[in-house]
Scaffold this active site. Structure first.
Site, PDB file in Angstrom:
ATOM      1  N   HIS A  85       0.391  -1.204  -0.355  1.00 37.77           N
ATOM      2  CA  HIS A  85       0.077   0.353  -0.457  1.00 37.77           C
ATOM      3  C   HIS A  85       1.195   1.522   0.227  1.00 37.77           C
ATOM      4  O   HIS A  85       1.949   1.198   0.172  1.00 37.77           O
ATOM      5  CB  HIS A  85      -1.436   0.355   1.323  1.00 37.77           C
ATOM      6  CG  HIS A  85      -0.145  -0.069   1.996  1.00 37.77           C
ATOM      7  ND1 HIS A  85       0.288  -0.435   3.047  1.00 37.77           N
ATOM      8  CD2 HIS A  85      -0.248   1.695   3.323  1.00 37.77           C
ATOM      9  CE1 HIS A  85       0.633  -0.538   4.500  1.00 37.77           C
ATOM     10  NE2 HIS A  85       1.037   0.742   4.485  1.00 37.77           N
ATOM     11  N   HIS A 138       4.655   0.111  -0.336  1.00 37.83           N
ATOM     12  CA  HIS A 138       5.663  -0.498   0.520  1.00 37.83           C
ATOM     13  C   HIS A 138       4.693  -1.721   1.617  1.00 37.83           C
ATOM     14  O   HIS A 138       3.392  -1.362   1.640  1.00 37.83           O
ATOM     15  CB  HIS A 138       6.367   0.219   1.870  1.00 37.83           C
ATOM     16  CG  HIS A 138       5.464   1.111   2.976  1.00 37.83           C
ATOM     17  ND1 HIS A 138       4.371   2.528   2.270  1.00 37.83           N
ATOM     18  CD2 HIS A 138       4.311   0.791   4.250  1.00 37.83           C
ATOM     19  CE1 HIS A 138       3.275   2.386   3.081  1.00 37.83           C
ATOM     20  NE2 HIS A 138       4.086   1.479   3.978  1.00 37.83           N
ATOM     21  N   ARG A 168       5.980   8.399  13.117  1.00 35.01           N
ATOM     22  CA  ARG A 168       5.968   8.432  11.724  1.00 35.01           C
ATOM     23  C   ARG A 168       5.148  10.018  11.458  1.00 35.01           C
ATOM     24  O   ARG A 168       4.983  10.505  12.103  1.00 35.01           O
ATOM     25  CB  ARG A 168       4.774   7.368  11.141  1.00 35.01           C
ATOM     26  CG  ARG A 168       4.645   7.777   9.540  1.00 35.01           C
ATOM     27  CD  ARG A 168       3.034   7.059   8.877  1.00 35.01           C
ATOM     28  NE  ARG A 168       2.444   6.925   9.663  1.00 35.01           N
ATOM     29  CZ  ARG A 168       1.102   6.218   9.255  1.00 35.01           C
ATOM     30  NH1 ARG A 168       1.590   5.261   8.289  1.00 35.01           N
ATOM     31  NH2 ARG A 168      -0.088   6.249   9.391  1.00 35.01           N
TER      32      ARG A 168
END
Length: 333
Positions: free
Chosen positions: A138, A289, A306
């Site tokens: 995705h 990824h 993130r």
């Protein structure tokens, strides 16, 4: 002739990028033939000057994902580094592990994300969500009308083995298609929808209700034009793509499987072994990824932080932009 000119321009650009990186003291070492480079000579905690920022940006655009090791970033430094390249996304909802004082950061901690939520543990969620080999691939938030332009992921705690992440270069995958197939997919569009492929639990499923309450869907071009490089990108993934518009269900399923297999061919991928202090910075517009699933049975934590950078609305080969169906609008999270 056109192809030759494009190749010459790409070669000239790569030569100029290498010279600029060397002048800035930035080392760019490719680690695979089509995707991935390790960057040295920079200390993210100390900050980057304009020449270093330009060199890192060029490396991301060229190699799609870059890796920096042994960085001593804290949350503030992580956000400051991200701001050098764009505007960080602030998510309206984050997990309990995310730092409250830094709304730009989302902390992903295996066994914490879904553990105990929706009546199932994280490993069960993975089994139901990734029940085929291609489902887990995705881009981040691909069901939005304006998916993030890039993601910067920092490792805090990693297992002694397992837990690697793999990326695929969607521009190289498109270029690797035959000319008739490229011409065919150039004009197609596909629906990307949150929760595609999830296999519900018998009876009432709290996660299905959650998906329905937070549904997001967009019709994206199957081939998007990269807004910075001009490359054509095979904009497909296994996590969000629901249906190719205008095709029957059997036709759509067969074409999507073919394109996903093309996108994830080993020669278009790179796999990264994380260490504490590692940072991966990838172009979310040109990659998909695969997060790891080989460490869920191990009794070792994996804590990652993130930051995502705001992106634009994709446009197809003919210039037609993506069309939101439900759940998102440009610039509003």
């Amino acid at each position: 002739m056109t192809t030759d000119r494009a190749a010459d321009r790409a070669t000239d650009r790569a030569t100029a990028d290498r010279a600029a990186a060397e002048a800035a003291g930035v080392e760019v070492k490719p680690v695979a033939g089509h995707i991935g480079a390790e960057i040295g000579g920079v200390d993210l905690a100390a900050g980057l000057d304009a020449a270093q920022v330009a060199a890192v940006r060029a490396a991301v655009l060229r190699w799609k994902v870059v890796f920096l090791r042994d960085q001593r970033l804290d949350h503030a430094g992580h956000v400051a580094f991200a701001r050098l390249f764009g505007e960080p996304v602030v998510l309206p909802r984050r997990g309990k592990a995310s730092p409250a004082a830094f709304p730009e950061i989302e902390t992903t901690a295996d066994r914490l994300e879904l553990g105990g939520r929706f009546g199932m543990e994280h490993d069960e969620w993975l089994r139901r969500r990734r029940h085929t080999l291609l489902r887990g691939w995705h881009c981040d938030h691909g069901a939005r009308v304006d998916p993030p332009a890039a993601t910067i992921l920092r490792a805090e705690t990693v297992p002694p083995y397992g837990g690697d992440t793999t990326w695929a270069n969607l521009a190289a995958a498109y270029a690797g298609l035959s000319a008739p197939m490229r011409a065919f997919v150039d004009g197609l569009r596909a629906e990307h929808r949150l929760g595609v492929g999830y296999q519900p639990r018998p009876g009432d499923d709290a996660y299905v209700r959650h998906l329905l309450d937070h549904q997001t869907a967009t019709v994206h071009p199957l081939v998007r034009v990269h807004p910075e490089t001009g490359e054509r990108v095979l904009y497909v993934n296994g996590y969000y793509v629901e249906q190719i518009a205008g095709l029957s269900r059997p036709e759509s399923a067969a074409i999507l499987e073919l394109l996903l297999e093309q996108a994830t061919r080993p020669e278009y991928t790179v796999r990264f072994r994380w260490q504490p202090g590692s940072v991966a910075f990838w172009d979310n517009r040109a990659t998909i990824h695969l997060a790891p699933s080989d460490n869920t049975h191990l009794d070792h934590p994996r804590t990652m932080h993130r930051v995502m950078l705001a992106g634009d609305v994709p446009a197809g080969v003919d210039g037609t932009p993506s069309e939101p169906l439900v759940g998102s609008e440009p610039g509003r999270w």
